[in-house]
Design an enzyme around this catalytic site. Sequence first.
Site, short mmCIF file in Angstrom:
data_model
loop_
_atom_site.label_atom_id
_atom_site.label_comp_id
_atom_site.label_asym_id
_atom_site.label_seq_id
_atom_site.Cartn_x
_atom_site.Cartn_y
_atom_site.Cartn_z
N TYR A 1 -37.07 -50.04 -21.95
CA TYR A 1 -35.97 -50.73 -21.79
C TYR A 1 -35.27 -50.49 -23.50
O TYR A 1 -34.44 -50.11 -23.64
CB TYR A 1 -35.39 -51.51 -20.54
N LYS B 1 -33.26 -48.15 -25.71
CA LYS B 1 -32.49 -48.59 -26.71
C LYS B 1 -32.47 -48.64 -28.01
O LYS B 1 -31.17 -48.86 -29.03
CB LYS B 1 -32.25 -50.13 -25.68
N SER C 1 -27.82 -51.78 -26.18
CA SER C 1 -28.51 -53.66 -25.89
C SER C 1 -29.17 -53.90 -27.26
O SER C 1 -30.11 -54.05 -27.84
CB SER C 1 -29.42 -53.55 -24.26
N ASP D 1 -24.79 -37.34 -12.05
CA ASP D 1 -25.52 -37.74 -11.77
C ASP D 1 -26.40 -37.88 -12.88
O ASP D 1 -27.25 -36.96 -12.87
CB ASP D 1 -26.88 -37.59 -9.92
#
EC number: 1.1.1.330
Length: 316
Positions: A202, A206, A189, A106
């Site tokens: 996010y 990235k 990304s 995890d």
Amino acid sequence: MACQCFLIGAGYVALAAVAYRLLTIFSNILGPYVLLSPIDLKKRAGASWAVITGATDGIGKAYAFELARRGFNVFIVSRTQSKLDETKKEILEKYSNVEVRTAAYDFTNAAPSGYKDLLETLNKVEIGVLVNNVGLSYEYPDVLHKVDGGIERLANITTINTLPPTLLSAGILPQMVARKAGVIVNVGSSASANQMALWAVYSATKKYVSWLTAILRKEYEHQGITIQTIAPMMVATKMSKVKRTSFFTPDGATFAKSALNTVGNSSDTTGYITHQLQLEVMDLIPTFIRDKILTNMSVGTRAAALRKKEREAKAQ
């Protein structure tokens, strides 16, 4: 006369700059996808095992299948053992000539002890390719203090998107350095290319992946190790919530095959030719216009997600 010569010289410099920019664009689009042949990945890797994180869904699963197709044994890592077992079964049904191992982890667990145990397991095999793919995004775009899931979601995005490529690379690089061969692919990304409103954490995490990978190249490429950033745009996966493919939106299998073909031919690319085309065109747009376009797209995505959420709530 001096003024005229200066203007002529400045004009030539400007034309040279434009020509160089256009040449770079065409090189980025056509080079790794059309003009250059894929390298011998097995030779560059120097070992027969590939480790892929986030390997039971989307791009990670597609990488696992594509690497198995190319003859690599695959060590797949993800959170849920039952999904790992199912993915292992699927790979072996299609590619019975390879070995598949699994490790459940995890990645919200940031404890060094957890990573040490995972790395001890992974380093039992000779790893030629490491694909740091595991990642987490928003449920839908929003400003920082309103992100769905709150502080816990933000913490998990930060942890999952930054620690695995950092710590797994650090833990697996020693064996690559020892044999002076290996490939590391860090999946980022295209969100890292812009300071994207409504995607703060996010986009920022990235960007970290992109920055980290670029620095690792400076540190390790002279030792025979290939380290690549892949920064895709939209791929039809569970994470993207896009189900239908299109000219600009490949499925995971198509994307992974294309992306692996660029290893050794491009150190930082989107992984797919139409994604690269989109990125290069967007980069030509002035920043203030590009920011407006991206923000409007994010606002539209958020509105659609909230409408869907409201419909689902009413249906219950």
